[in-house]
Design a protein around this motif. Structure first.
Motif, mmCIF file in Angstrom:
data_model
loop_
_atom_site.group_PDB
_atom_site.id
_atom_site.type_symbol
_atom_site.label_atom_id
_atom_site.label_comp_id
_atom_site.label_asym_id
_atom_site.label_seq_id
_atom_site.Cartn_x
_atom_site.Cartn_y
_atom_site.Cartn_z
ATOM 1 N N TRP A 77 -1.168 14.019 -3.736
ATOM 2 C CA TRP A 77 -1.753 13.847 -2.482
ATOM 3 C C TRP A 77 -3.023 13.284 -2.757
ATOM 4 O O TRP A 77 -3.415 12.183 -1.796
ATOM 5 C CB TRP A 77 -1.792 15.356 -1.831
ATOM 6 N N ILE A 78 -3.993 13.594 -3.358
ATOM 7 C CA ILE A 78 -5.228 13.116 -3.479
ATOM 8 C C ILE A 78 -5.112 11.466 -3.938
ATOM 9 O O ILE A 78 -5.761 10.795 -3.326
ATOM 10 C CB ILE A 78 -5.937 13.866 -4.554
ATOM 11 N N LYS A 79 -4.192 11.157 -4.895
ATOM 12 C CA LYS A 79 -4.116 9.781 -5.253
ATOM 13 C C LYS A 79 -3.465 8.944 -3.899
ATOM 14 O O LYS A 79 -4.094 7.850 -4.007
ATOM 15 C CB LYS A 79 -3.176 9.650 -6.088
ATOM 16 N N ASN A 80 -2.700 9.403 -3.085
ATOM 17 C CA ASN A 80 -2.384 8.512 -2.173
ATOM 18 C C ASN A 80 -2.682 8.769 -0.689
ATOM 19 O O ASN A 80 -2.289 8.273 0.359
ATOM 20 C CB ASN A 80 -0.721 9.055 -2.027
ATOM 21 N N CYS A 81 -3.691 9.820 -0.514
ATOM 22 C CA CYS A 81 -4.434 9.928 0.482
ATOM 23 C C CYS A 81 -5.096 8.667 1.108
ATOM 24 O O CYS A 81 -5.753 8.284 0.425
ATOM 25 C CB CYS A 81 -5.323 11.313 0.512
ATOM 26 N N PRO A 82 -5.310 8.720 2.406
ATOM 27 C CA PRO A 82 -6.062 7.369 3.037
ATOM 28 C C PRO A 82 -7.443 7.789 2.638
ATOM 29 O O PRO A 82 -7.801 9.055 2.269
ATOM 30 C CB PRO A 82 -5.836 7.685 4.534
ATOM 31 N N LYS A 83 -8.360 6.902 2.504
ATOM 32 C CA LYS A 83 -9.831 6.747 2.067
ATOM 33 C C LYS A 83 -10.499 7.681 3.008
ATOM 34 O O LYS A 83 -11.373 8.416 2.734
ATOM 35 C CB LYS A 83 -10.290 5.490 2.297
ATOM 36 N N ILE A 111 1.219 2.045 9.098
ATOM 37 C CA ILE A 111 -0.008 2.372 8.565
ATOM 38 C C ILE A 111 -0.942 1.073 8.486
ATOM 39 O O ILE A 111 -0.559 0.098 8.020
ATOM 40 C CB ILE A 111 -0.126 2.993 7.298
ATOM 41 N N PRO A 112 -2.276 0.964 9.000
ATOM 42 C CA PRO A 112 -3.035 1.915 9.444
ATOM 43 C C PRO A 112 -2.798 2.571 10.953
ATOM 44 O O PRO A 112 -3.632 3.367 11.620
ATOM 45 C CB PRO A 112 -4.466 1.665 9.133
ATOM 46 N N GLN A 113 -1.756 1.866 11.599
ATOM 47 C CA GLN A 113 -1.751 2.031 13.122
ATOM 48 C C GLN A 113 -0.833 3.356 13.357
ATOM 49 O O GLN A 113 -0.724 3.860 14.374
ATOM 50 C CB GLN A 113 -1.148 1.009 13.810
ATOM 51 N N ALA A 114 -0.179 3.930 12.370
ATOM 52 C CA ALA A 114 0.686 5.037 12.394
ATOM 53 C C ALA A 114 -0.120 6.307 12.943
ATOM 54 O O ALA A 114 -1.129 6.336 12.779
ATOM 55 C CB ALA A 114 1.536 5.244 10.958
ATOM 56 N N HIS A 115 0.800 7.329 13.617
ATOM 57 C CA HIS A 115 0.183 8.592 13.965
ATOM 58 C C HIS A 115 -0.325 9.251 12.722
ATOM 59 O O HIS A 115 0.339 9.325 11.344
ATOM 60 C CB HIS A 115 1.236 9.372 14.432
ATOM 61 N N ARG A 116 -1.347 9.997 12.729
ATOM 62 C CA ARG A 116 -1.882 10.953 11.494
ATOM 63 C C ARG A 116 -0.983 12.180 11.742
ATOM 64 O O ARG A 116 -0.411 12.447 12.859
ATOM 65 C CB ARG A 116 -3.214 11.217 11.703
ATOM 66 N N ASP A 117 -1.310 13.201 10.751
ATOM 67 C CA ASP A 117 -0.884 14.531 11.140
ATOM 68 C C ASP A 117 -1.825 15.381 10.518
ATOM 69 O O ASP A 117 -2.050 15.665 9.227
ATOM 70 C CB ASP A 117 0.534 14.708 10.475
ATOM 71 N N THR A 118 -2.718 15.818 11.415
ATOM 72 C CA THR A 118 -3.930 16.866 10.801
ATOM 73 C C THR A 118 -3.278 17.983 10.471
ATOM 74 O O THR A 118 -4.008 18.718 9.631
ATOM 75 C CB THR A 118 -4.801 16.871 11.994
#
Ligand code: GLY
Length: 365
Positions: free
Chosen positions: A245-251, A264-271
C-alpha cells in the motif's frame, strides 16, 4: 464528525445509514443493515467513548438490537455486522446486550464454516454472492478472526479462534499475490480448499488491485496479529500488504478506487479504502518493530489529508453539512455510490481519529 453522527441518529431514518449524497448529506438506508449496519453501531459507540453522553449509548443499543435477526443470515459478512455492531460494545464498555448480540452473530458465523476447505465461504446472503455458489470467497472477510477470537475468549470455546485463524490463513494463499498486492475474490475446491482461480467482484479486473481488497487485507491481518501472535504468519502478511500500500499509494496519500485504473489521476478516489488502511496501520504499528514508526507516520499524514481535503467543510465557503467524509467509491462496476460518503469509511476515519488523539488504544478493537 460527532455532529454528523448526532444529526444522523436524531432523525427517523427508516433503516441503517449505508451511503450518503455528499452535497445534501441525505442517506440511502438499508432495512436490515446489509453488510454495513454494524459500522453505524460502531460509530455510535465511538461517539459515546468521545463524549460519554448517555444518548449515544442508548442509540448504540437500539441499533445493535435491530441487527439480531441477521445472526441467522447466511453471509460471511456477519463478521462486520456483529463485531462492530456487537463485540465492540462489550470490549469498550462491557455492555451486556452487545455481548449477547456479538456472540449470537459469532455462533451463526461458525455454522457457515467449511472444515474441508478451511474457510467460511461468502454464503448465499452475502452481497457479492447473489450469483455464486459455495466455492467462492473474498478477502473482505479476513477480519472474521476478530469476531471469532473475541467470542472464543468470552465463551471459553477455543474452536472459534481456531476457525478464525484457519479462515485468515487460507486467505493468505487464496488472495495475496507474491508481490504483496491483493486480489479480492477466489474460487476454491470446497472439498480441499485448493485455489481454482482468482477474480474480482468490485475491482477493475481480475489482475488489478482494487483499493478496498488491499485495505481489507491490511485490516484483517493487522487484527489477526492480536488474536494469533505466536506464529508470526499474520504479522508477515500484514506487513507485506501494508508495505505494498505504502509503495503504491498516490503521493497525496488518498487511494484511487483501483490502483490500476488507466484514468488515474482523473479516476475516482476511494476515501473509505484509505480510511480502512489508516486504521489498520495504527493497529499494526505497535507490533511492527522497526517498521512501526513508519506505519504510524504514514497513517498520520494520510489522516491529515483526509481531514483537510475530504472531510466537510473543505473550504471556508463550503455549505455542505459538516462531518461528511466525501469521495468514497462503493461499487464502480455497478456505478453505485461512486462519489459518496460511505458509512464504513466514516467509521474507520473516526476510529483512527480516536486513536490518534489517544482516546482509544487501536489494538483494543
Ligand atoms: N464487500 C465489502 C466491500 O464492498 O468493501
Amino acid at each position: 464528525m460527532l455532529r454528523r453522527i448526532r444529526q444522523t441518529a436524531d432523525k427517523p431514518l427508516g433503516g441503517f445509514p449505508h451511503y450518503a449524497d455528499t452535497e445534501t448529506g441525505i442517506w440511502t438506508v438499508t432495512p436490515d443493515g446489509d453488510w454495513t449496519g454494524g459500522f453505524w453501531v460502531g460509530l455510535l459507540w465511538l461517539a459515546y467513548l468521545a463524549t460519554r453522553q448517555e444518548q449515544f449509548r442508548i442509540w448504540a443499543n437500539q441499533w445493535s438490537a435491530k441487527l439480531l435477526p441477521r445472526s441467522n443470515s447466511e453471509t460471511v459478512f456477519r463478521c462486520f455486522l456483529f463485531y462492530y455492531g456487537g463485540a465492540i460494545g462489550d470490549i469498550l464498555f462491557g455492555d451486556d446486550a452487545s455481548r449477547e448480540t456479538g456472540l449470537l452473530g459469532a455462533e451463526g458465523l461458525m455454522q457457515q464454516y467449511n472444515p474441508d476447505a478451511g474457510l467460511i465461504p461468502l454464503g448465499t446472503k452475502a452481497e457479492e454472492a447473489s450469483s455464486v455458489g459455495k466455492e467462492h470467497t473474498n478477502i473482505d472477510s479476513s477480519m472474521s478472526i476478530a469476531l471469532l477470537g473475541w467470542a472464543g475468549q468470552k465463551t471459553g470455546n477455543s474452536k472459534l479462534l481456531k476457525v478464525g485463524v484457519q479462515h485468515a490463513r487460507k486467505h493468505i494463499e487464496l488472495c495475496i499475490r507474491p508481490d504483496g498486492s491483493v486480489c479480492q475474490s477466489a474460487s476454491f475446491d470446497p472439498k480441499t480448499g485448493r485455489l481454482l482461480y482468482r477474480y474480482t467482484h468490485k475491482g477493475l479486473s481480475d489482475t488489478s488491485t482494487w483499493a478496498r481488497a488491499q485495505a481489507w487485507a491490511m485490516l484483517g491481518y493487522s487484527m489477526a496479529t492480536k488474536w494469533a501472535p505466536e506464529t508470526g504468519e499474520f504479522l508477515e502478511a500484514a506487513t507485506k500488504v501494508t508495505d505494498w500500500w505504502i509503495k503504491n499509494c498516490p503521493k497525496d496519500y488518498v487511494a484511487f478506487w483501483d490502483f490500476d485504473d488507466p484514468q488515474i489521476p482523473q479516476a475516482h478516489r476511494d476515501t473509505s479504502a484509505t480510511a480502512i488502511a489508516v486504521a489498520s496501520m495504527l493497529k499494526l504499528a505497535p507490533v511492527a518493530g522497526a517498521r512501526g514508526g513508519a506505519y504510524r507516520a504514514f497513517a498520520e499524514r494520510t489522516v491529515e489529508t483526509l481531514v483537510r481535503d475530504y472531510l466537510t467543510p473543505t473550504s471556508p465557503n463550503d455549505t455542505r453539512p459538516a462531518g461528511i467524509l466525501t469521495s468514497g467509491c462503493y461499487d464502480m462496476r455497478r456505478g453505485l455510490a461512486t462519489n459518496h460518503e460511505l458509512v464504513w469509511g466514516s467509521y474507520f476515519l473516526f476510529e483512527a481519529l480516536q486513536s490518534l488523539i489517544g482516546r482509544l488504544d487501536p489494538r483494543a478493537i
